[in-house]
Design a protein around this motif. Structure first.
Motif, mmCIF file in Angstrom:
data_model
loop_
_atom_site.group_PDB
_atom_site.id
_atom_site.type_symbol
_atom_site.label_atom_id
_atom_site.label_comp_id
_atom_site.label_asym_id
_atom_site.label_seq_id
_atom_site.Cartn_x
_atom_site.Cartn_y
_atom_site.Cartn_z
ATOM 1 N N MET A 1 0.840 -1.205 0.000
ATOM 2 C CA MET A 1 0.000 0.000 0.000
ATOM 3 C C MET A 1 0.873 1.252 0.000
ATOM 4 O O MET A 1 1.982 1.239 0.542
ATOM 5 N N PRO A 2 0.366 2.378 -0.563
ATOM 6 C CA PRO A 2 1.128 3.618 -0.553
ATOM 7 C C PRO A 2 1.369 4.102 0.868
ATOM 8 O O PRO A 2 0.595 3.829 1.782
ATOM 9 N N ASP A 3 2.476 4.841 1.059
ATOM 10 C CA ASP A 3 2.808 5.414 2.356
ATOM 11 C C ASP A 3 1.855 6.564 2.626
ATOM 12 O O ASP A 3 1.929 7.622 2.010
ATOM 13 N N MET A 161 -4.647 -5.731 -12.557
ATOM 14 C CA MET A 161 -3.326 -5.186 -12.256
ATOM 15 C C MET A 161 -3.172 -4.935 -10.760
ATOM 16 O O MET A 161 -2.092 -5.181 -10.181
ATOM 17 N N ILE A 162 -4.233 -4.460 -10.129
ATOM 18 C CA ILE A 162 -4.188 -4.224 -8.686
ATOM 19 C C ILE A 162 -3.978 -5.538 -7.944
ATOM 20 O O ILE A 162 -3.155 -5.641 -7.028
ATOM 21 N N PHE A 167 -0.260 -1.477 -6.791
ATOM 22 C CA PHE A 167 -0.021 -0.443 -5.793
ATOM 23 C C PHE A 167 0.883 -0.907 -4.650
ATOM 24 O O PHE A 167 1.364 -0.074 -3.870
ATOM 25 N N ASP A 168 1.103 -2.198 -4.541
ATOM 26 C CA ASP A 168 2.047 -2.708 -3.549
ATOM 27 C C ASP A 168 3.481 -2.609 -4.069
ATOM 28 O O ASP A 168 4.392 -2.220 -3.341
ATOM 29 N N ARG A 169 3.669 -2.967 -5.326
ATOM 30 C CA ARG A 169 5.011 -2.931 -5.921
ATOM 31 C C ARG A 169 5.410 -1.530 -6.365
ATOM 32 O O ARG A 169 6.603 -1.209 -6.409
ATOM 33 N N PHE A 170 4.403 -0.710 -6.694
ATOM 34 C CA PHE A 170 4.675 0.646 -7.180
ATOM 35 C C PHE A 170 3.829 1.634 -6.368
ATOM 36 O O PHE A 170 2.840 2.178 -6.877
ATOM 37 N N ALA A 351 -12.127 2.967 -12.070
ATOM 38 C CA ALA A 351 -12.804 3.086 -10.772
ATOM 39 C C ALA A 351 -12.096 2.270 -9.700
ATOM 40 O O ALA A 351 -12.028 2.683 -8.531
ATOM 41 N N PHE A 352 -11.592 1.083 -10.049
ATOM 42 C CA PHE A 352 -10.900 0.254 -9.071
ATOM 43 C C PHE A 352 -9.656 0.964 -8.533
ATOM 44 O O PHE A 352 -9.348 0.874 -7.344
ATOM 45 N N MET A 353 -8.946 1.665 -9.408
ATOM 46 C CA MET A 353 -7.743 2.376 -8.975
ATOM 47 C C MET A 353 -8.108 3.522 -8.051
ATOM 48 O O MET A 353 -7.423 3.769 -7.046
ATOM 49 N N LEU A 354 -9.196 4.240 -8.376
ATOM 50 C CA LEU A 354 -9.609 5.365 -7.540
ATOM 51 C C LEU A 354 -10.161 4.914 -6.193
ATOM 52 O O LEU A 354 -10.249 5.724 -5.267
ATOM 53 N N GLN A 355 -10.555 3.650 -6.078
ATOM 54 C CA GLN A 355 -10.957 3.130 -4.776
ATOM 55 C C GLN A 355 -9.757 2.908 -3.862
ATOM 56 O O GLN A 355 -9.897 2.887 -2.643
ATOM 57 N N ARG A 356 -8.590 2.736 -4.456
ATOM 58 C CA ARG A 356 -7.390 2.445 -3.673
ATOM 59 C C ARG A 356 -6.487 3.665 -3.472
ATOM 60 O O ARG A 356 -5.810 3.768 -2.448
#
Length: 413
Positions: A1-3, A161-162, A167-170, A351-356
């Protein structure tokens, strides 16, 4: 997850006189050639191997490290500059549609039944053009992730992709997407906070009766009039259960029944789509649809089965990211050419990306179709139409937006 300790990058002062980047205009012909090459060789969901190869070839040519295989055929390029831990993602979709192209110009699809009828060829070309400039100039402090996504057209490639660790690797603090929009004037953008595209959901209804001779209907249970009652009753959910200030859609798009004129069928199948801008509204619609199917069938002595498949959630823009996008757009085309985004019942797996991760999804004007070269099809230049073609004139504009957005979000402290 992002910092989460790193804030979403704030808006920096933006030079409104910049306009389209001159260096990008210098190689506009190359960008057009990339776009038309991709258009001529369309690939469907999770089949984007040649497109991914081309993206990889260009990124490697510019010295951009990359990773392949997220979401099967996805590509992620990485451009770093400076020492800041801040990072953003820029996303373009790569897949085509199962449509037989009616255009006859030289870059028309060479594959029958496959076509870039939604402009993903242009989206990929614009992000490639931005990548070339960013890799050379590096006028930013942080990391830019170039997300070339497969299978947007119903395949859920963004979610794939998620699940493969995007978002874990990048890790990134914001992610941005862009789609061309026919009817929106060339040289303009549109973006707004909140829901801008609806959820995508499909339903299937079975009405199980009792087949018999069509001349002896009293010996059977005819599912046809019951299915007709259900179709009409479903619309009362929107007119009598839905708050008039909310937006929802129920469309019955398929009805399968019978094979002979003298036989009352055993079963009738209905199918279609439900679209909403909120999960709560979808919950209500699903419950009411299930009740209508069940009780209508019971009232006629039959069994009914209902199932709803939730595919894409609503696309909901984040206010802070929209503010960044609008400021950058205004700096390129002027405030008067940055419009409010009118929500649409179309769906988008960004939408999936914007949820994360916070971010925004904007529209770039594709014009009214007057850009098409001779020998285009007779139909309109609208999305998912066999006569559609992306407007090459906006390629430098879209690429300039990506560049200035990245430089703005990752401006040195």
């Amino acid at each position: 997850m992002p910092d989460s300790s790193i804030p979403v990058p704030p808006c920096a002062e933006f030079n409104s006189s910049r306009g389209i980047i001159p260096e990008i205009l210098d190689y506009a012909g190359e960008i057009r050639a990339w776009r038309r090459r991709i258009h001529a060789q369309p690939e469907l969901c999770y089949e984007e191997f040649a497109t991914a190869d081309f993206v990889t070839e260009k990124l490697a040519e510019w010295g951009i490290p990359l990773h392949r295989g997220l979401g099967k055929t996805g590509v992620v390029g990485i451009i770093k500059s400076g020492t800041s831990p801040k990072a953003i993602g820029l996303r373009a979709d790569m897949d085509a549609l199962p449509i037989h192209e009616q255009n006859r110009f030289p870059h028309a699809s060479i594959y029958p039944g496959k076509m870039h009828a939604c402009g993903h060829d242009g989206h990929t070309a614009m992000l490639l053009a931005a990548a070339r400039y960013l890799a050379k100039q590096r006028n930013f402090d942080g990391t830019i992730y170039l997300i070339f996504q497969p299978a947007e057209e119903g395949g859920g490639g963004g979610d794939a992709m998620i699940r493969d660790g995007l978002f874990d690797r990048f890790p990134m603090q914001a992610v941005f997407g862009m789609h061309n929009w026919p009817g929106l004037p060339t040289g303009s953008f549109a973006v707004s906070p909140g829901p801008v595209m609806a959820s995508l959901n499909t339903f299937r209804i079975l009405v199980n009766g009792k087949g018999c001779h069509a001349a002896l209907p009293h010996l059977g249970l005819d599912p046809t009039p019951v299915a007709a009652q259900i179709i009409l009753a479903l619309q009362t959910i929107l007119t009598r259960n839905l708050n008039p200030l909310d937006a929802g859609l129920i469309s019955v798009t398929m009805m399968h029944i019978g094979e002979a004129t003298n036989v009352i069928a055993e079963c009738c199948e209905l199918a279609g789509t439900v679209r909403t801008f909120s999960g709560e509204l979808l919950d209500m619609i699903e419950a009411r649809m299930a009740a209508i199917v069940r009780h209508t069938c019971l009232a006629h002595g039959m069994e009914g089965h209902f199932e709803l498949t939730r595919s894409y959630p609503p696309t909901v823009n984040h206010a802070e990211s929209v503010a960044v996008s609008r400021q950058v757009m205004a700096g390129i085309v002027g405030n008067e050419q940055v419009f409010d985004q009118q929500p649409t019942m179309g769906a988008e797996d960004f939408a999936f990306m914007l949820q994360r991760v916070p971010g925004s999804y904007c529209f770039i004007g594709n014009g009214d179709g007057g850009h098409r070269v001779p020998d285009h099809g007779a139909g309109p230049c609208t999305l998912h139409n066999a006569s559609y073609d992306f407007n090459d004139d906006i390629l430098p504009l879209g690429a300039s937006y990506w560049v200035r957005l990245a430089e703005n979000c990752l401006a040195p402290a």
